[in-house]
Scaffold this active site. Structure first.
Site, short mmCIF file in Angstrom:
data_model
loop_
_atom_site.label_atom_id
_atom_site.label_comp_id
_atom_site.label_asym_id
_atom_site.label_seq_id
_atom_site.Cartn_x
_atom_site.Cartn_y
_atom_site.Cartn_z
N ASP A 132 51.96 28.75 -8.09
CA ASP A 132 53.13 28.92 -7.22
C ASP A 132 52.91 30.01 -6.17
O ASP A 132 53.53 29.98 -5.10
CB ASP A 132 54.37 29.25 -8.05
N LYS B 256 53.69 28.37 -13.77
CA LYS B 256 54.71 28.11 -14.80
C LYS B 256 54.50 28.98 -16.04
O LYS B 256 53.37 29.16 -16.49
CB LYS B 256 54.66 26.62 -15.17
O1 MRU Z 1 59.52 25.19 -12.01
P1 MRU Z 1 58.60 24.17 -11.39
O2 MRU Z 1 58.58 22.87 -12.12
O3 MRU Z 1 58.82 24.03 -9.93
O4 MRU Z 1 57.15 24.83 -11.58
C1 MRU Z 1 56.05 24.16 -11.05
C2 MRU Z 1 54.76 24.81 -11.37
O5 MRU Z 1 54.68 25.86 -11.98
C3 MRU Z 1 53.53 24.14 -10.80
O6 MRU Z 1 52.43 24.34 -11.62
C4 MRU Z 1 53.23 24.73 -9.41
O7 MRU Z 1 54.37 24.70 -8.61
C5 MRU Z 1 52.13 24.02 -8.74
S1 MRU Z 1 52.59 22.43 -8.18
C6 MRU Z 1 51.29 21.74 -7.37
#
Ligand code: MRU
Length: 339
Positions: free
Chosen positions: A235, A246
């Site tokens: 992220d 995550k």
């Molecule tokens: O809370 P989320 O589902 O938006 O979290 C998503 C993640 O942590 C993904 O691994 C990250 O955004 C990379 S997506 C290519």
């Protein structure tokens, strides 16, 4: 490339159309709107989620905020910008995309009749750019395989999280096509089950053999020598390589270190935040307690209990074997000066 029969985000006849990720995989339903506020809500509720996908949706939302505007452009644009900016704090792709849109807005102010079309064009470019980046990430990811491997991934960093085929899942999908992936373990990913719902959905569509495991099983899997490598998305990546992803990603990286298993991150370079020198300055989102104590609206424990629910954690750079981007594989110590 493998063909899938669903679209994460599409723009058609002045509407943003997106698959409702809260309902997947049991129900495949699309939401259609031209209202930026509804898109902001969708990002907050995780109907649209995943770092690059959030950025793309926000870009279309900003374009739509200008659709029927005839005067007073700047305050209306700024209001929509701030609303989208406040939806989720951790994924830097959101802020990157919003900034791209602000530049497009400022450059189109001299021709007010065209603002909506100029912004829409920029949003489409951001979307298309992500499709290409995903392909390139998958291609560069092939270099991390030296044999047919069993791969573990966390959360969902696939088509559902991007404009294209994904980041970590693009690597897995392309490596599978080249015979480098034998099997995938998909961490369930508590509390919102992005692994058991969304990654499983995509692996099924791609005909890649997989099993879902609960998050707490990954150590046992590694101890049994069932995992050859781990690859996840990101992220936000700090300049020193510290990576937010995550919640639970850090646990995996620590386990990989102990078990001597390579741990990779896959992300577009737009996930690298040049303003963040280390993971310490990455803002971590905290989510509503009901996401932990309820499932589909049904209580699984007492509402009176305190809940601690960070949505992301930060994996220190020293635990990361490599960061796969659209311009190549970065190895430690990470040097992003050419990005
Ligand atoms: O809370 P989320 O589902 O938006 O979290 C998503 C993640 O942590 C993904 O691994 C990250 O955004 C990379 S997506 C290519």
């Amino acid at each position: 490339m493998m063909k899938t029969d669903f679209k994460t985000i599409d723009f058609y006849k002045d509407q943003l159309i997106f698959i409702d990720q809260v309902k997947l995989p049991l129900v495949e339903e699309y939401i259609s709107t031209d209202n930026y506020e509804r898109i902001a809500e969708a990002i907050e509720k995780l109907e649209i989620r995943g770092a690059p996908a959030i950025g793309i949706a926000a870009a279309y939302a900003l374009a739509l905020s200008m659709k029927n505007v005839k005067d007073n452009f700047t305050p209306i644009f700024e209001k929509a910008y701030q609303r989208l900016h406040s939806t989720r704090p951790t994924a830097v792709n959101l802020f990157w995309a919003l900034e791209q849109m602000r530049s497009a807005f400022l450059s189109s102010c001299s021709k007010p009749d065209n603002i909506y079309l100029v912004l829409l064009q920029r949003a489409k470019e951001i979307h298309l750019d992500d499709i290409n980046k995903c392909k390139e990430i998958g291609r560069h990811g092939l270099s991390i395989f030296n044999k047919r491997s069993v791969v573990l991934t966390h959360c969902n960093a696939g088509q559902l999280a991007t404009g294209g085929s994904g980041t970590a899942l693009s690597v897995i999908k392309q490596a599978y096509e080249h015979g480098f992936v034998e099997y995938v373990f998909a961490d369930e990913t508590r509390p919102l089950f992005q692994g058991s719902r969304l990654t499983a959905f995509e692996l099924e569509k791609a005909n890649i053999p997989f099993a879902i495991n609960t998050d707490s099983m990954s150590g046992f899997l590694m101890q049994q020598k069932k995992i050859d490598l781990v690859v996840t998305g990101a992220d936000r990546i700090a300049v020193n390589g510290d990576t937010a992803n995550k919640i639970g990603t850090y646990n995996l990286a620590v386990l990989c270190k102990y078990h001597n298993i390579p741990f990779y991150i896959a992300a577009p370079t737009s996930t690298i935040d040049k303003n963040c020198l280390s993971g310490k300055s990455i803002k971590i989102e905290f989510r509503d307690k009901n996401e932990v104590i309820q499932f589909n609206g049904t209580a699984i424990t007492k509402n009176s209990y305190e809940v601690y629910s960070p949505a992301f954690d930060v994996t220190p750079a020293e635990l990361i074997s490599g960061i796969i981007t659209e311009i190549g594989l970065f190895k430690p110590s990470f040097d992003f000066s050419n990005v």
